[in-house]
Write a protein that holds these residues in place. Structure first.
Motif, short mmCIF file in Angstrom:
data_model
loop_
_atom_site.label_atom_id
_atom_site.label_comp_id
_atom_site.label_asym_id
_atom_site.label_seq_id
_atom_site.Cartn_x
_atom_site.Cartn_y
_atom_site.Cartn_z
N LEU A 70 0.80 -1.18 0.06
CA LEU A 70 0.04 -0.04 -0.15
C LEU A 70 0.91 1.31 -0.10
O LEU A 70 0.55 2.24 -0.76
N GLU A 71 1.87 1.11 0.72
CA GLU A 71 2.65 2.34 0.92
C GLU A 71 3.42 2.81 -0.66
O GLU A 71 3.69 3.82 -0.93
N LYS A 72 3.91 1.49 -1.13
CA LYS A 72 4.22 1.77 -2.41
C LYS A 72 3.20 2.27 -3.65
O LYS A 72 3.53 3.19 -4.26
N ARG A 76 3.27 5.81 -5.28
CA ARG A 76 3.54 5.85 -7.07
C ARG A 76 2.41 7.05 -7.22
O ARG A 76 2.48 7.71 -8.29
N GLN A 77 1.26 6.84 -6.69
CA GLN A 77 0.20 7.79 -6.94
C GLN A 77 0.52 9.33 -6.47
O GLN A 77 0.20 10.33 -7.06
N TYR A 78 1.53 9.57 -5.42
CA TYR A 78 1.93 10.59 -5.07
C TYR A 78 2.98 11.41 -6.14
O TYR A 78 2.83 12.51 -6.32
N LEU A 79 3.79 10.52 -6.64
CA LEU A 79 4.54 10.81 -7.68
C LEU A 79 3.88 11.11 -9.09
O LEU A 79 4.31 12.19 -9.77
N PRO A 95 -3.39 13.55 -25.40
CA PRO A 95 -4.49 13.02 -24.83
C PRO A 95 -4.29 11.61 -24.59
O PRO A 95 -4.74 11.06 -23.65
N TYR A 96 -3.39 10.89 -25.41
CA TYR A 96 -3.28 9.48 -25.14
C TYR A 96 -2.37 9.26 -23.77
O TYR A 96 -2.56 8.33 -23.17
N GLN A 97 -1.17 10.04 -23.60
CA GLN A 97 -0.65 9.91 -22.52
C GLN A 97 -1.52 10.17 -21.36
O GLN A 97 -1.42 9.49 -20.33
N LEU A 98 -2.14 11.23 -21.59
CA LEU A 98 -3.42 11.56 -20.44
C LEU A 98 -4.29 10.34 -20.01
O LEU A 98 -4.48 9.97 -18.90
N ALA A 99 -4.56 9.74 -21.22
CA ALA A 99 -5.56 8.47 -20.79
C ALA A 99 -4.78 7.38 -20.17
O ALA A 99 -5.45 6.72 -19.28
N ARG A 100 -3.43 7.36 -20.63
CA ARG A 100 -2.77 6.43 -20.11
C ARG A 100 -2.64 6.62 -18.46
O ARG A 100 -2.62 5.64 -17.57
N ASP A 101 -2.13 7.68 -18.27
CA ASP A 101 -1.92 8.32 -16.67
C ASP A 101 -3.30 8.15 -15.96
O ASP A 101 -3.25 7.51 -14.91
N LEU A 102 -4.36 8.61 -16.65
CA LEU A 102 -5.75 8.39 -15.83
C LEU A 102 -6.05 6.97 -15.57
O LEU A 102 -6.42 6.49 -14.53
N HIS A 103 -5.79 5.97 -16.55
CA HIS A 103 -5.79 4.41 -16.47
C HIS A 103 -5.06 3.90 -15.21
O HIS A 103 -5.32 3.22 -14.45
N TYR A 104 -3.80 4.40 -15.38
CA TYR A 104 -2.79 3.97 -14.34
C TYR A 104 -3.26 4.40 -12.84
O TYR A 104 -3.28 3.54 -11.80
N LEU A 105 -3.77 5.60 -12.66
CA LEU A 105 -4.27 6.32 -11.55
C LEU A 105 -5.37 5.47 -10.97
O LEU A 105 -5.43 5.13 -9.63
N GLU A 106 -6.29 5.13 -12.05
CA GLU A 106 -7.48 4.42 -11.50
C GLU A 106 -7.11 3.05 -10.90
O GLU A 106 -7.87 2.42 -10.12
N ALA A 107 -6.07 2.20 -11.94
CA ALA A 107 -5.79 1.22 -11.46
C ALA A 107 -5.15 0.98 -9.87
O ALA A 107 -5.49 0.09 -9.14
N GLY A 109 -5.93 3.09 -7.45
CA GLY A 109 -6.76 3.52 -6.73
C GLY A 109 -7.73 2.20 -6.49
O GLY A 109 -7.84 1.66 -5.11
N ARG A 110 -8.05 1.21 -7.56
CA ARG A 110 -8.72 0.13 -7.21
C ARG A 110 -7.91 -0.73 -6.35
O ARG A 110 -8.26 -1.56 -5.43
N ALA A 111 -6.44 -1.00 -6.58
CA ALA A 111 -5.52 -1.79 -5.84
C ALA A 111 -5.58 -1.32 -4.50
O ALA A 111 -5.39 -2.13 -3.37
#
Length: 214
Positions: A70-72, A76-79, A95-107, A109-111
């Motif tokens: 969880l700390e990791k 990562r979310q903080y970075l 926009p593609y990089q934005l979509a990738r970043d949003l998808h990564y942040l959403e993943a 959050g779920r984790a």
């Protein structure tokens, strides 16, 4: 006769005391079996507690791993920060990089949410295991204390009844000796009376003979 009646009464008391002593022995034997069964349960509890302790340590290790993960994720979310999609889009970012970043942040959050649920489940399980161990230990400790007190009480009763039986047995033995002495005295007295009767009869015969001669 009076001695025989007393001895008969004493023998009746002896039989009653013997029966009571046998009852005490049976009760003690039963209590010892219960104590043995309880000792078996205590051994099983100790084994169970060892298993629970192993589970508790495993849960503790799992918690540490989950917290580290969880700390990791939080790092990562903080970075990555918490970007505003509209602001980034208006800034002209890819926009593609934005979509990738949003998808990564959403993943992430779920984790993070899944990890928090796992941590909560592990903590609840750990608390449940600790409560179970405490309750089992308390129940067995209470039962063991009660059985030991009952066993000590029965041992005291057995000693008391054994002392009573020994006293009655000694009394009966003394009465039998006394009756034997009385019977021996009676026999000696009967022999003495018989000899005296013969002497008296002989002297009476002598006196009659002397009177006839006179």
């Amino acid at each position: 006769d009076a001695m025989r009646r007393e001895m008969t009464a004493a023998e009746s008391s002896q039989k009653q005391s013997t029966d009571q002593l046998k009852d005490a022995e049976r009760a003690i034997s039963m209590t010892q079996r219960e104590l043995h069964e309880l000792a078996t349960q205590v051994t099983a509890l100790q084994t169970s507690r060892q298993g629970l302790e192993v589970q508790s340590r495993e849960i503790e290790q799992r918690l540490q791993a989950q917290q580290a993960q969880l700390e990791k994720l939080l790092y990562r979310q903080y970075l990555r920060g918490n970007p505003d999609p509209l602001r980034l889009l208006l800034n002209g970012d890819d926009p593609y990089q934005l979509a990738r970043d949003l998808h990564y942040l959403e993943a992430i959050g779920r984790a993070r949410s899944a990890l928090l649920r796992e941590i909560e489940t592990s903590l609840n399980r750990q608390q449940s295991l600790a409560t179970d161990m405490q309750q089992q230990a308390a129940r067995l400790s209470t039962a063991e204390t009660k059985r030991k007190e009952e066993h000590a009480k029965l041992l005291a009763q057995r000693e008391q009844r054994q002392a009573t039986l020994d006293k009655i047995s000694a009394q009966i033995a003394a009465q039998r000796r006394e009756i034997g002495n009385l019977q021996r005295d009676e026999k000696q007295l009967a022999g003495l009376v018989d000899r005296l009767s013969k002497i008296i009869a002989a002297r009476a015969a002598e006196a009659r003979a002397a009177r006839r001669e006179a």
